[in-house]
Design an enzyme around this catalytic site. Structure first.
Site, PDB file in Angstrom:
ATOM      1  N   ALA A   3      20.359  -3.024  15.892  1.00  0.00           N
ATOM      2  CA  ALA A   3      20.080  -3.239  17.708  1.00  0.00           C
ATOM      3  C   ALA A   3      21.076  -2.725  18.534  1.00  0.00           C
ATOM      4  CB  ALA A   3      19.277  -4.584  17.059  1.00  0.00           C
ATOM      5  N   ASP A  16      17.797  -9.357  13.964  1.00  0.00           N
ATOM      6  CA  ASP A  16      17.371  -9.825  13.162  1.00  0.00           C
ATOM      7  C   ASP A  16      17.916 -11.196  12.837  1.00  0.00           C
ATOM      8  OD1 ASP A  16      15.445  -8.166  11.261  1.00  0.00           O
ATOM      9  OD2 ASP A  16      16.811  -8.707   9.238  1.00  0.00           O
ATOM     10  N   GLY A  45      24.442  -2.846  14.247  1.00  0.00           N
ATOM     11  CA  GLY A  45      23.323  -2.228  13.549  1.00  0.00           C
ATOM     12  C   GLY A  45      22.494  -1.522  15.082  1.00  0.00           C
ATOM     13  N   ASN A 102      31.894  -4.435  16.891  1.00  0.00           N
ATOM     14  CA  ASN A 102      31.974  -4.490  14.771  1.00  0.00           C
ATOM     15  C   ASN A 102      32.626  -4.787  13.794  1.00  0.00           C
ATOM     16  OD1 ASN A 102      28.993  -4.381  13.294  1.00  0.00           O
ATOM     17  ND2 ASN A 102      29.627  -1.699  12.634  1.00  0.00           N
ATOM     18  N   LYS A 103      31.623  -5.048  12.663  1.00  0.00           N
ATOM     19  CA  LYS A 103      32.881  -5.878  11.975  1.00  0.00           C
ATOM     20  C   LYS A 103      33.422  -4.608  10.920  1.00  0.00           C
ATOM     21  CE  LYS A 103      31.036  -8.405   8.451  1.00  0.00           C
ATOM     22  NZ  LYS A 103      29.635  -9.107   7.939  1.00  0.00           N
ATOM     23  N   GLU A 111      11.141  -2.028  -3.262  1.00  0.00           N
ATOM     24  CA  GLU A 111      11.758  -0.603  -3.262  1.00  0.00           C
ATOM     25  C   GLU A 111      13.225   0.083  -4.220  1.00  0.00           C
ATOM     26  OE1 GLU A 111      13.040  -0.094   1.641  1.00  0.00           O
ATOM     27  OE2 GLU A 111      10.888   0.540   1.609  1.00  0.00           O
ATOM     28  N   VAL A 140      33.440 -11.689  14.667  1.00  0.00           N
ATOM     29  CA  VAL A 140      32.875 -12.569  15.300  1.00  0.00           C
ATOM     30  C   VAL A 140      33.217 -13.781  14.440  1.00  0.00           C
ATOM     31  CG1 VAL A 140      30.468 -13.296  17.031  1.00  0.00           C
ATOM     32  CG2 VAL A 140      31.492 -10.659  16.886  1.00  0.00           C
ATOM     33  N   LYS A 175       7.885   7.650   5.048  1.00  0.00           N
ATOM     34  CA  LYS A 175       9.657   7.285   5.043  1.00  0.00           C
ATOM     35  C   LYS A 175      10.866   7.952   5.567  1.00  0.00           C
ATOM     36  CE  LYS A 175      12.047   3.232   3.674  1.00  0.00           C
ATOM     37  NZ  LYS A 175      11.653   1.801   3.475  1.00  0.00           N
ATOM     38  N   GLY A 224      27.393  -6.367  17.123  1.00  0.00           N
ATOM     39  CA  GLY A 224      26.914  -5.709  16.210  1.00  0.00           C
ATOM     40  C   GLY A 224      26.289  -4.421  16.239  1.00  0.00           C
TER      41      GLY A 224
HETATM   42  C1  LIG Z   1      16.867  -2.812   1.523  1.00  0.00           C
HETATM   43  C2  LIG Z   1      15.877  -3.231   2.563  1.00  0.00           C
HETATM   44  C3  LIG Z   1      15.274  -1.716   3.441  1.00  0.00           C
HETATM   45  C4  LIG Z   1      14.269  -2.567   4.325  1.00  0.00           C
HETATM   46  N1  LIG Z   1      13.530  -1.621   5.181  1.00  0.00           N
HETATM   47  C5  LIG Z   1      12.716  -1.370   6.350  1.00  0.00           C
HETATM   48  C6  LIG Z   1      11.901  -0.456   6.699  1.00  0.00           C
HETATM   49  O1  LIG Z   1      11.611   0.741   5.607  1.00  0.00           O
HETATM   50  N2  LIG Z   1      11.760  -0.533   7.730  1.00  0.00           N
HETATM   51  C7  LIG Z   1      12.071  -1.925   8.617  1.00  0.00           C
HETATM   52  O2  LIG Z   1      11.547  -1.528   9.294  1.00  0.00           O
HETATM   53  N3  LIG Z   1      13.390  -2.162   8.090  1.00  0.00           N
HETATM   54  C8  LIG Z   1      13.635  -2.212   6.946  1.00  0.00           C
HETATM   55  N4  LIG Z   1      14.781  -3.107   6.667  1.00  0.00           N
HETATM   56  C9  LIG Z   1      14.628  -4.236   7.328  1.00  0.00           C
HETATM   57  C10 LIG Z   1      15.974  -3.727   8.075  1.00  0.00           C
HETATM   58  O3  LIG Z   1      17.155  -3.590   8.155  1.00  0.00           O
HETATM   59  C11 LIG Z   1      16.391  -5.361   9.933  1.00  0.00           C
HETATM   60  O4  LIG Z   1      15.194  -6.092  10.177  1.00  0.00           O
HETATM   61  C12 LIG Z   1      17.068  -4.502  10.528  1.00  0.00           C
HETATM   62  O5  LIG Z   1      18.494  -3.884   9.974  1.00  0.00           O
HETATM   63  C13 LIG Z   1      18.223  -5.154  11.514  1.00  0.00           C
HETATM   64  O6  LIG Z   1      19.014  -4.602  12.383  1.00  0.00           O
HETATM   65  P1  LIG Z   1      19.367  -5.823  12.935  1.00  0.00           P
HETATM   66  O7  LIG Z   1      20.445  -4.638  13.804  1.00  0.00           O
HETATM   67  O8  LIG Z   1      19.128  -6.692  13.244  1.00  0.00           O
HETATM   68  O9  LIG Z   1      20.820  -6.143  12.267  1.00  0.00           O
HETATM   69  P2  LIG Z   1      21.661  -5.195  11.077  1.00  0.00           P
HETATM   70  O10 LIG Z   1      21.674  -4.347  10.718  1.00  0.00           O
HETATM   71  O11 LIG Z   1      22.149  -6.299   9.640  1.00  0.00           O
HETATM   72  O12 LIG Z   1      23.392  -5.147  11.480  1.00  0.00           O
HETATM   73  C14 LIG Z   1      24.064  -5.849  11.711  1.00  0.00           C
HETATM   74  C15 LIG Z   1      25.332  -5.019  12.572  1.00  0.00           C
HETATM   75  O13 LIG Z   1      26.474  -6.394  12.724  1.00  0.00           O
HETATM   76  C16 LIG Z   1      27.205  -6.103  11.987  1.00  0.00           C
HETATM   77  N5  LIG Z   1      28.192  -8.157  12.011  1.00  0.00           N
HETATM   78  C17 LIG Z   1      27.301  -8.707  11.142  1.00  0.00           C
HETATM   79  N6  LIG Z   1      28.013 -10.270  11.556  1.00  0.00           N
HETATM   80  C18 LIG Z   1      28.665  -9.531  12.511  1.00  0.00           C
HETATM   81  C19 LIG Z   1      29.790 -10.219  12.729  1.00  0.00           C
HETATM   82  N7  LIG Z   1      30.541 -11.255  12.791  1.00  0.00           N
HETATM   83  N8  LIG Z   1      31.054  -9.581  13.258  1.00  0.00           N
HETATM   84  C20 LIG Z   1      31.480  -8.199  13.753  1.00  0.00           C
HETATM   85  N9  LIG Z   1      29.719  -7.837  13.832  1.00  0.00           N
HETATM   86  C21 LIG Z   1      28.495  -7.809  12.601  1.00  0.00           C
HETATM   87  C22 LIG Z   1      27.068  -5.233  10.905  1.00  0.00           C
HETATM   88  O14 LIG Z   1      27.892  -5.205   9.941  1.00  0.00           O
HETATM   89  C23 LIG Z   1      25.625  -4.987  10.779  1.00  0.00           C
HETATM   90  O15 LIG Z   1      26.896  -3.277  11.183  1.00  0.00           O
HETATM   91  C24 LIG Z   1      14.899  -3.162   5.755  1.00  0.00           C
HETATM   92  C25 LIG Z   1      16.067  -3.914   5.007  1.00  0.00           C
HETATM   93  C26 LIG Z   1      16.435  -4.023   3.881  1.00  0.00           C
HETATM   94  C27 LIG Z   1      17.705  -4.678   2.926  1.00  0.00           C
END
Ligand SMILES: Cc1cc2nc3c(=O)[nH]c(=O)nc-3n(C[C@H](O)[C@H](O)[C@H](O)COP(=O)(O)OP(=O)(O)OC[C@H]3O[C@@H](n4cnc5c(N)ncnc54)[C@H](O)[C@@H]3O)c2cc1C
Length: 391
Positions: A12, A290, A10, A33-34, A164, A76, A370, A8
């Site tokens: 993290a 997440d 994202g 990554n996807k 938002e 994945v 922000k 992933g």
């Molecule tokens: C509209 C919105 C506003 C937000 N505002 C805030 C804010 O102001 N402040 C804050 O702290 N948090 C905010 N959040 C929460 C925050 O976006 C998430 O907590 C954060 O994105 C989590 O990060 P992550 O890296 O765990 O996951 P993600 O950001 O979801 O990244 C996951 C990654 O994994 C990839 N992936 C997924 N499945 C697969 C697979 N099967 N195979 C390969 N790759 C895959 C995806 O393409 C993505 O690139 C907001 C969320 C949303 C939806």
């Protein structure tokens, strides 16, 4: 040579990769990554409302990862923890010595009838673009259809994403009305929430201010209103129907379905992690962002999943992979939240900031906070050039 696989790209995953790549390890580092791009999930509501373009909130992963990282663009499909193997949709399986699992979030429907089929979620670039296209098509259609439901939008849930999104949409509406020639007084923006309060994580005065700000811009809030069903043109709460041709489903998120499908001990596709962010029985796997559930040691309750905590977790997980490879003890994850900001459109917001004291901000100051936080996040994931380009 040890092989470290990060799943992933994202918040993290990108941060973990950056830290691991700079650790000068004698190890192979792989990112799966996807998509070829990283998207800023914290700005997806802007894409869905049409106040930002895809290019504003994405950057090419391969252009920012250091040269010692191998990038695989694939999906994945399954993780076999016993065999230390990740299965992919298109390519062959990958074996690992260490896994940093950051597969992120998906929309949660809580099993409500019709929500998945009829609600437009905002969880990635594709869903956000689909929500924007659907909304614009309905607004455009009104000129010929004269169906008032084409100008009605129901937003399900009143958490961060819902609020938002409503802020951005309310900001854009006058321009959309001009562009598509519809009367503003026929537009209806309903926000349906089961809980008695909007944005309960904020101080009551701040959340009241936010609610009033949006009400003045046409949003009608319906609290204590549990959603019982979603049909193609209405959100039902028992016998009451809130009709609309655009239904936005933002009631909450769960972790990636890959977690549930891969035999993890999980709840809503999230795994409770140990204090060093590894998982019980698997010291070689660190689960962050997440897909993880992190207990706050002060009260035992789980921290909310945010980009802020995802980036902080990535620093600890990367340090713990390095420590494990070097035969050293891992360290505990310690989180100091910097505060909470909720935007109400591009020019306003509410915020509780914990930097050099406790600050309660509203209006333009919160909006500025922000923007700074978003900029800092991109800087932590990529580099200064990317941060400036994504403006
Ligand atoms: C509209 C919105 C506003 C937000 N505002 C805030 C804010 O102001 N402040 C804050 O702290 N948090 C905010 N959040 C929460 C925050 O976006 C998430 O907590 C954060 O994105 C989590 O990060 P992550 O890296 O765990 O996951 P993600 O950001 O979801 O990244 C996951 C990654 O994994 C990839 N992936 C997924 N499945 C697969 C697979 N099967 N195979 C390969 N790759 C895959 C995806 O393409 C993505 O690139 C907001 C969320 C949303 C939806």
């Amino acid at each position: 040579m040890k092989k470290i696989v990060v799943l992933g790209g994202g918040y993290a995953g990108m941060r973990a990769i950056k830290k691991l790549a700079h650790a000068k390890l004698d190890a192979e580092i792989v990112l799966v990554n996807k998509n070829p791009y990283h998207y800023e999930s914290t700005q997806l509501h802007q894409l869905a409302a049409g106040t930002r373009e895809v290019s504003d909130i994405t950057f090419d992963v391969r252009q920012v990862v250091p040269k010692n990282v191998k990038v695989i663009i694939d999906e994945v499909t399954h993780i076999d923890q016993k065999a230390n193997r990740v299965d992919l949709k298109n390519g062959g399986p990958i074996n690992y010595d260490y896994l940093v699992n950051c597969l992120g979030f998906e929309s949660e429907t809580f099993g409500i009838k019709g929500a998945e089929e009829n609600g437009l979620s905002i969880v990635d670039v594709n869903t956000a673009e689909a929500a924007r296209d659907h909304l614009e098509a309905a607004f455009k259609r009104y000129r010929t259809s004269h169906d008032e439901n084409d100008l009605h939008v129901v937003v399900c849930g009143a958490g961060f994403t819902s609020i938002e999104y409503l802020g951005e949409l309310a900001f854009r509406l006058p321009r959309l009305a001009k562009e598509y020639g519809f009367p503003m007084d026929k537009v209806r923006l309903d926000c349906i929430e089961a809980a008695p309060r909007i944005l309960p994580m904020f101080d009551q005065k701040l959340s009241n201010w936010g609610v009033r700000y949006l009400e003045k811009r046409g949003v009608v809030f319906h609290t204590n209103t549990p959603i019982t069903e979603v049909t193609p043109n209405a959100v039902m709460s028992n016998d009451t129907a809130y009709t609309a041709n655009t239904i936005i489903w933002t009631t909450g998120v769960k972790g990636s379905h890959i977690i549930g499908d891969s035999d993890y001990d999980q709840k809503r596709n999230r795994v409770v992690v140990k204090d060093d962010l590894s998982i019980e029985g698997h010291p070689e796997e660190f689960l962050i962002g997440d897909v993880s559930a992190v207990p706050n040691p002060n009260n035992g309750r789980l921290y909310p999943t945010t980009a802020q905590i995802s980036i902080a977790q990535a620093d600890t997980a990367a340090a713990n992979v390095v420590a494990s490879i070097n035969g050293q003890p891992t360290r505990k994850f310690v989180f100091k939240p910097l505060g909470t900001v909720c935007s109400l459109g591009p020019n306003a917001g509410i915020a509780m900031v914990e930097v050099f004291g406790h600050w309660k901000l509203k209006g333009v100051l919160a909006a500025i906070a922000k923007v700074f936080i978003a900029d800092e996040a991109v800087l932590k994931l990529a580099n200064l050039k990317t941060m400036l380009e994504s403006k």
